[in-house]
Design an enzyme around this catalytic site. Structure first.
Site, PDB file in Angstrom:
ATOM      1  N   ARG A   1      -1.683  15.657  -9.474  1.00  0.00           N
ATOM      2  CA  ARG A   1      -0.309  15.633 -10.661  1.00  0.00           C
ATOM      3  C   ARG A   1       0.019  17.190 -10.194  1.00  0.00           C
ATOM      4  NH1 ARG A   1      -1.592  11.892 -12.599  1.00  0.00           N
ATOM      5  NH2 ARG A   1      -3.383  11.387 -14.644  1.00  0.00           N
TER       6      ARG A   1
ATOM      7  N   LYS B   1       0.144  23.264 -22.672  1.00  0.00           N
ATOM      8  CA  LYS B   1      -1.250  22.500 -23.078  1.00  0.00           C
ATOM      9  C   LYS B   1      -1.945  22.427 -22.043  1.00  0.00           C
ATOM     10  CE  LYS B   1      -2.612  17.824 -21.768  1.00  0.00           C
ATOM     11  NZ  LYS B   1      -2.409  16.263 -21.412  1.00  0.00           N
TER      12      LYS B   1
ATOM     13  N   LYS C   1       2.942  22.277 -19.839  1.00  0.00           N
ATOM     14  CA  LYS C   1       1.967  21.301 -19.617  1.00  0.00           C
ATOM     15  C   LYS C   1       1.799  21.749 -17.871  1.00  0.00           C
ATOM     16  CE  LYS C   1      -0.118  16.783 -18.905  1.00  0.00           C
ATOM     17  NZ  LYS C   1       0.527  15.373 -19.655  1.00  0.00           N
TER      18      LYS C   1
HETATM   19  C1  PBG Z   1      -0.783  11.817 -19.920  1.00  0.00           C
HETATM   20  C2  PBG Z   1      -1.798  13.384 -20.644  1.00  0.00           C
HETATM   21  C3  PBG Z   1      -2.731  13.721 -20.350  1.00  0.00           C
HETATM   22  C4  PBG Z   1      -3.608  14.157 -21.674  1.00  0.00           C
HETATM   23  C5  PBG Z   1      -2.015  14.093 -22.199  1.00  0.00           C
HETATM   24  N1  PBG Z   1      -1.284  13.391 -22.221  1.00  0.00           N
HETATM   25  C6  PBG Z   1      -3.317  13.774 -19.356  1.00  0.00           C
HETATM   26  C7  PBG Z   1      -3.295  13.757 -18.021  1.00  0.00           C
HETATM   27  O1  PBG Z   1      -2.202  14.928 -17.421  1.00  0.00           O
HETATM   28  O2  PBG Z   1      -3.897  13.696 -16.426  1.00  0.00           O
HETATM   29  C8  PBG Z   1      -4.392  14.773 -21.339  1.00  0.00           C
HETATM   30  C9  PBG Z   1      -4.979  15.412 -23.026  1.00  0.00           C
HETATM   31  C10 PBG Z   1      -6.659  15.593 -22.694  1.00  0.00           C
HETATM   32  O3  PBG Z   1      -7.838  16.209 -21.740  1.00  0.00           O
HETATM   33  O4  PBG Z   1      -7.139  16.081 -23.840  1.00  0.00           O
HETATM   34  N2  PBG Z   1      -0.191  10.186 -20.751  1.00  0.00           N
END
Ligand code: PBG
Length: 331
Positions: free
Chosen positions: A225, A256, A203
């Site tokens: 983050r 992701k 991610k």
């Molecule tokens: C964290 C999470 C996020 C997303 C999915 N799970 C946000 C982040 O990491 O800031 C993002 C999903 C999206 O942008 O569609 N709980």
């Protein structure tokens, strides 16, 4: 057309256009097929009853109370979408994200209600603390840092509470080290060995989560983050992240965002051959929606081309806000 002469000496063995001359011909040789079975629809579950509040930056996506989430899951099932992933929007937030594992919080209630009212729906849950902490960080903050190991403890409690509610798959999205192994061990210890883990394995620290943070009210109040999400410049490191999660017991690995990381999806699929998921994230969705609404792009075509490209790169599973729309178009 008067001066066009057939080039009579052109003797071609292969004419690739032969297979493109009609739709049945094109369909016969199509390499990538989208199916509603591969889509997972995200649902944002909030407190209350009868709540269906559209998210400003994500047209067509709603904050839903548990009763409305059930309706949405059933309607999605009617469109051919058999999987949903739940995100929680609790009223109560604190510094350790304790409502993440509250058995009466929106996600846990929605899991139970959807499994009861729409038993054919597979229920996944997002496991993270950012929607539950008052500071908006994905973990427990100690001395201005997200403390890895205490955070893993909180994630384990969260995952176990989702499994106890009846979740089929838990999906840790936090990017802490060692969380997959810890969650696997805790699930097994409590008799949830059938609950699968889909890890957000690679991610990235992406600007394309912006609209999601509106939807989940989870923007960090300070800092960002980057200490846990990956640097967008790194692909080899993604392979290490994925390998680690597989060793720790992940059943499905996810990359992701999707569209900007198609190369990573392809490499992960090639290297490991695991069930591979990709998350077509909020910003990727909102860009297409905005362009479509302005008449700048043919949105249905752009949507299917986008989802096809993610599948072509190697994704077996696509988490997308377009799940229902795409399923209806494919029907
Ligand atoms: C964290 C999470 C996020 C997303 C999915 N799970 C946000 C982040 O990491 O800031 C993002 C999903 C999206 O942008 O569609 N709980």
């Amino acid at each position: 057309m008067s001066q066009i002469h057939t080039h009579s000496s052109l003797k071609l063995t292969h004419r690739l256009r032969r297979l493109r001359q009609s739709e049945p011909m094109r369909a016969l040789v199509r390499e990538t097929r989208l199916s509603p079975d591969m889509f997972v629809l995200p649902l944002f579950v909030c407190e209350g009853e009868g709540v269906r509040r559209e998210i400003g930056s994500m047209p067509g996506v709603f904050n839903l109370s548990v009763d409305e989430a059930v309706k949405e899951a059933r309607a999605a099932h009617g469109d051919g979408i058999n999987s949903v992933i739940l995100f929680g929007l609790p009223d109560h937030k604190d510094d350790i994200g304790s409502s993440a594992y509250d058995p009466e919080a929106p996600v846990q209630c929605a899991v139970r209600a959807i499994k009861r009212e729409s038993p054919g729906t597979l229920v996944l849950t997002d496991v993270c603390l950012c929607e539950y902490t008052d500071h908006g960080h994905c973990g427990v903050v100690i001395d201005d840092e997200i403390a890895n190991d205490p955070t893993v403890g909180q994630l384990v409690r969260t995952a176990v509470s989702h499994a106890a509610a009846g979740a089929d798959i838990v999906a840790p999205s936090d990017m802490m080290d060692g969380r997959v192994a810890a969650i696997r061990a805790a699930l097994d210890e409590r008799g949830f060995e059938k609950v699968a883990i889909m890890s957000y394995a690679a991610k990235y620290w992406s600007a394309f989560y912006g609209p999601f943070r509106d939807a989940a009210d989870s923007a960090p109040k300070f800092g960002d983050r980057r200490s846990h999400q990956m640097d967008p410049a790194n692909a080899r490191e993604a392979l290490r992240e994925v390998e680690e999660d597989i060793h720790e017991g992940a059943d499905i690995v996810m990359v992701k965002p999707a569209l900007l990381y198609l190369d990573v999806i392809a490499r992960v699929k090639d290297r490991f051959g695991m069930p591979t998921a990709a998350y077509h994230v909020s910003g990727e969705y909102s860009m297409l929606k905005a362009a479509g609404r302005n008449g700048w792009i043919d949105e249905p075509r752009a949507m299917l081309e986008t989802l096809t490209s993610i599948a072509r790169a190697g994704a077996d599973i696509i988490v997308t806000y377009y799940a229902r729309e795409a399923a209806r178009l494919l029907a």
